[in-house]
Design an enzyme around this catalytic site. Structure first.
Site: not given
Length: 308
Positions: A199, A234
């Protein structure tokens, strides 16, 4: 060989990026062909394994535009990608579903159990693709129950996961898994998917998701048939390739999408996903992978050594 980059011990985000960049890819060009990025998930076919993130509370980024959640949901629909949505009220989620993207709703672990149940039920009734809970917002920076936008959260238990799974006909997903231990507990509870994530570095020194991913895949990837997703850093198509090679079924791109979303809305997000699709396809072509299932982990080198 020494490590490629020096880690900043307390900065989980910097460490995640550094670990990602320490993974290299070898070429396998003979007999290679242009690849197919098609992904099958929970009985549906998608054009890409690159998904949107479970963002919450995005604002309006320009006059006459819809809010950011609506814009990236529209981009997901047009790109044939899985869409994710985070914290929000039912009315807002209903508006997002009206866009037409296959959308996964991630509900916060509210201390008010009735609110959790109501949001799950609403999502299922309105046609969500899947539902899930965010377990990495249970504690705040003081180690006590978290407070998110004025709403009190509570820790989640394995029994909670079992009850959520039994209470829905939809695939149930747990977001915020960062250990084999939690992955196994989720699998044994009947969870159909997990998001391997820290997170955006809520825990200092958090292990990079791709570092723990192979162990999670070995323990639960095939035995339980549970889908494994990854987010955090990512940013490129090559990052997606590395995650898929290490066993992920799909990935979400979050903060790397924000500049395009803020400046160009739907079109900007579409351009970002297309850019990542192209780099993923190029990396697959250069490594001899015709399909996502053929992405080979033995193409990876980590910190200068063959990974497998």
């Amino acid at each position: 060989m020494s490590e490629i980059k020096k880690y900043n011990p307390a900065d989980a985000n910097a460490n995640t990026r550094a670990y990602m960049d320490s993974i290299w890819v070898e070429e396998r060009l003979l007999d290679a062909v242009s690849p197919d990025l098609t992904m099958e998930l929970y009985g549906k076919t998608f054009k890409t394994p690159i998904m949107t993130p479970a963002f919450s509370h995005l604002k309006f980024y320009g006059e006459g535009r819809k809010n950011g959640l609506m814009e990236y949901s529209e981009a997901a629909r047009r790109m044939g990608a899985v869409n994710w949505i985070g914290m929000g009220e039912n009315e807002e989620f209903g508006e997002i579903l009206s866009v037409g993207a296959d959308t996964i709703r991630i509900v916060k672990p509210y201390a008010d159990d009735s609110k959790v149940a109501d949001q799950f039920a609403y999502a299922e009734k309105k046609g969500a693709f899947a539902i899930g809970v965010d377990i990495d917002h249970t504690f705040g920076s003081d180690g006590q129950d978290d407070l998110v936008v004025g709403e009190r959260m509570r820790p989640q238990t394995t029994a909670d996961m079992e009850a959520y799974v039994k209470g829905t006909k939809l695939p149930f997903i747990v977001k915020g898994v960062l250990s084999v231990r939690d992955a196994v507990k989720c699998a044994e509870a009947g969870v159909k998917g997990i998001v391997v994530s820290h997170h955006h570095g809520r825990l200092p020194y958090a292990v990079p998701p791709l570092m723990v991913l192979p162990e999670i895949v070995r323990e639960v990837g095939g035995k339980y048939g549970m889908k494994i997703f990854v987010d955090c850093s990512i940013d490129r198509g090559s990052d997606a390739y590395k995650a898929l090679a290490l066993g992920a079924d799909a990935v979400s791109v979050g903060r790397a999408m924000m500049p395009a979303l803020e400046s160009r809305g739907v079109e900007g997000v579409m351009e970002k996903i297309e850019e990542m699709n192209k780099e993923l396809a190029m990396t697959m072509a250069f490594t001899g992978a015709k399909t996502l299932a053929e992405i080979d982990p033995t193409t990876l080198w980590i910190n200068g050594r063959h990974a497998f």
